[in-house]
Design a protein around this motif. Structure first.
Motif, short mmCIF file in Angstrom:
data_model
loop_
_atom_site.label_atom_id
_atom_site.label_comp_id
_atom_site.label_asym_id
_atom_site.label_seq_id
_atom_site.Cartn_x
_atom_site.Cartn_y
_atom_site.Cartn_z
N VAL A 188 45.25 -35.16 18.46
CA VAL A 188 44.39 -36.34 18.29
C VAL A 188 44.58 -36.79 16.85
CG1 VAL A 188 42.05 -37.26 18.38
CG2 VAL A 188 42.72 -35.40 19.94
N PHE A 189 45.03 -38.04 16.66
CA PHE A 189 45.31 -38.55 15.32
C PHE A 189 44.00 -39.05 14.71
CE2 PHE A 189 49.19 -38.74 17.75
CZ PHE A 189 50.10 -38.14 16.88
N GLU A 190 43.55 -38.34 13.69
CA GLU A 190 42.20 -38.58 13.16
C GLU A 190 42.09 -39.85 12.33
OE1 GLU A 190 39.53 -37.00 13.97
OE2 GLU A 190 40.54 -35.49 15.19
N THR A 232 44.44 -42.44 24.39
CA THR A 232 43.23 -42.59 23.56
C THR A 232 42.27 -41.46 23.91
OG1 THR A 232 43.50 -44.98 23.63
CG2 THR A 232 41.37 -44.16 22.91
N VAL A 233 41.77 -40.78 22.89
CA VAL A 233 40.77 -39.73 23.10
C VAL A 233 39.63 -40.00 22.11
CG1 VAL A 233 40.26 -37.28 22.76
CG2 VAL A 233 42.35 -37.94 23.95
N ALA A 268 41.81 -26.87 11.65
CA ALA A 268 42.09 -28.29 11.86
C ALA A 268 41.76 -28.72 13.29
CB ALA A 268 43.54 -28.58 11.53
N VAL A 269 40.47 -28.58 13.64
CA VAL A 269 40.01 -29.19 14.89
C VAL A 269 38.79 -30.03 14.51
CG1 VAL A 269 39.01 -28.80 17.17
CG2 VAL A 269 40.88 -27.36 16.38
N TYR A 270 39.02 -31.32 14.40
CA TYR A 270 37.93 -32.23 14.01
C TYR A 270 37.29 -32.87 15.24
CZ TYR A 270 40.81 -31.55 9.90
OH TYR A 270 41.55 -30.98 8.91
N THR A 271 38.13 -33.14 16.24
CA THR A 271 37.63 -33.68 17.50
C THR A 271 37.55 -32.52 18.49
OG1 THR A 271 38.72 -35.79 17.05
CG2 THR A 271 38.08 -35.37 19.32
N VAL A 272 36.32 -32.11 18.78
CA VAL A 272 36.15 -30.95 19.67
C VAL A 272 36.21 -31.44 21.12
CG1 VAL A 272 34.58 -29.10 20.36
CG2 VAL A 272 34.78 -29.76 17.94
#
Ligand SMILES: Nc1ncnc2c1ncn2[C@@H]1O[C@H](COP(=O)(O)OP(=O)(O)O)[C@@H](O)[C@H]1O
Ligand SMILES: N[C@@H](CCOP(=O)(O)O)C(=O)O
Length: 325
Positions: free
Chosen positions: A64-66, A104-105, A2-6
């Motif tokens: 990070v909320f996808e 915000t990321v 569960a790492v979508y934003t690297v």
């Protein structure tokens, strides 16, 4: 995974920099979870003038909320703070040097949480089952004192709507069972006056951490919303106290209810409605698991398809709970 934003090391270091919690010492993507990106992060606090503890490092979770809307994340962060202030074992987001917990990321909402101690349970003892019931009752006591309003994304309206969409896609016998069970449950529910408030709605074992017999942290409040307390408890029991074939484990079931009642005694109506509440909780997860498989385009969680959960398990739980009514 569960790492979508690297995130690069420099991204994490600058994120951490907003909080005055030391310098980045290490980070690692968290494999568990299906909805959001999570990293374990540690910081070196040896240079911090304010640090009074003897430890050299502090541990955090960067999320990070996808998919969640910013306003929903805001609600969840506030709710976690309410629960934390009430003494519940939850990880409330840290506040940065500008007084904000919501960041915000890459255009998405993000936050930093303290890393809780403890681990996930494979097998639940009766002592741990008691603790889980007690901690849920404590959460409901806090919720009963607040008038917060928030729609849970998978509330009963969502279940009803999803059943209508699923019926043409599943076999006839399942369609009949689902329709009959849902209609019967919805017709019976209004007979009971059931206390309600903001509930977790998904307190499965994988959303709790334990230190020995005690719950060290309740995780993943991102489906929370208004609902009946008894229904929340039924969601917990169906996961924590079911055998492989869906049958209730009597000892764990009794221990969860005893733990709950030791903190917040259930009302007569909550007790009378208990078999029905367990059926409703079973239908909800049978439906959501069927939806992931048959209607994947409606599932907002990025990792849902790669971590598909077995719908048959919740059909079996429903059938067993119907025998109790
Ligand atoms: N504050 C925390 N302290 C310790 N571990 C955490 C914390 N937050 C998340 N985790 C770990 O990360 C995993 C995934 O978090 P979760 O919120 O369930 O993700 P998702 O929303 O993607 O399903 C959890 O199962 C837990 O192991
Ligand atoms: N605990 C659930 C997984 C989370 O489901 P969601 O529908 O609330 O996103 C399960 O085991 O099915």
């Amino acid at each position: 995974m569960a790492v979508y934003t690297v995130l690069e090391e420099s991204d994490i270091a600058s994120f951490i920099g907003r909080y005055g919690v030391g310098t980045l010492a290490g980070y690692q993507g968290i494999g568990d979870g299906i909805e959001n990106t999570n990293y374990f992060v540690s910081t070196d606090v040896s240079q911090l003038a304010s640090e009074t503890s003897t430890a050299d490092q502090r541990q955090f979770v960067l999320t990070v909320f996808e998919e969640l809307e910013r306003s929903d994340v805001e609600f969840y962060l506030n709710w976690l703070q309410v629960l934390n202030d009430g003494g519940l074992p939850v990880a409330a987001a840290l506040v940065d040097s500008h007084g904000s917990s919501l960041q915000t990321v890459e255009g998405k909402p993000a936050a930093l949480f303290p890393r809780a101690s403890g681990g996930h349970l494979d097998n639940v003892t009766v002592e741990q089952a008691f603790s889980a019931g007690a901690v849920m009752a404590k959460m409901h006591l806090i919720a009963a004192q607040h008038s917060a309003q928030h729609d849970s994304p998978k509330n009963f309206a969502w279940v009803e709507d999803s059943i209508a969409k699923l019926l043409p896609l599943i076999d006839d016998a399942d369609a009949q069972l689902l329709t009959d069970s849902w209609q019967q449950a919805m017709a019976t529910l209004p007979q009971y006056e059931l206390p309600s408030g903001i509930i977790h709605t998904d307190l499965f074992r994988d959303n709790a951490l334990f230190d020995g017999d005690d719950v060290s942290c309740i995780l993943d409040f991102y489906s929370a919303g208004n609902g009946r307390f008894g229904y929340d408890l039924a969601v917990l029991v169906n996961d924590w106290a079911s055998e492989q074939d869906g049958e209730l484990n009597d000892d764990k079931h009794r221990a969860i209810l005893a733990g709950y009642d030791s903190v917040k005694a259930r009302s007569q109506d909550e007790i009378k409605a208990w078999p029905l509440l367990m059926q409703l909780a079973a239908i909800r997860f049978w439906v959501s698991r069927l939806t992931t498989i048959h209607l994947p385009s409606l599932d907002h969680r990025p990792g849902a398809l790669t971590q598909t959960k077995n719908p048959e398990q919740y059909k079996a739980i429903l059938l067993k709970r119907q025998q109790l009514a």
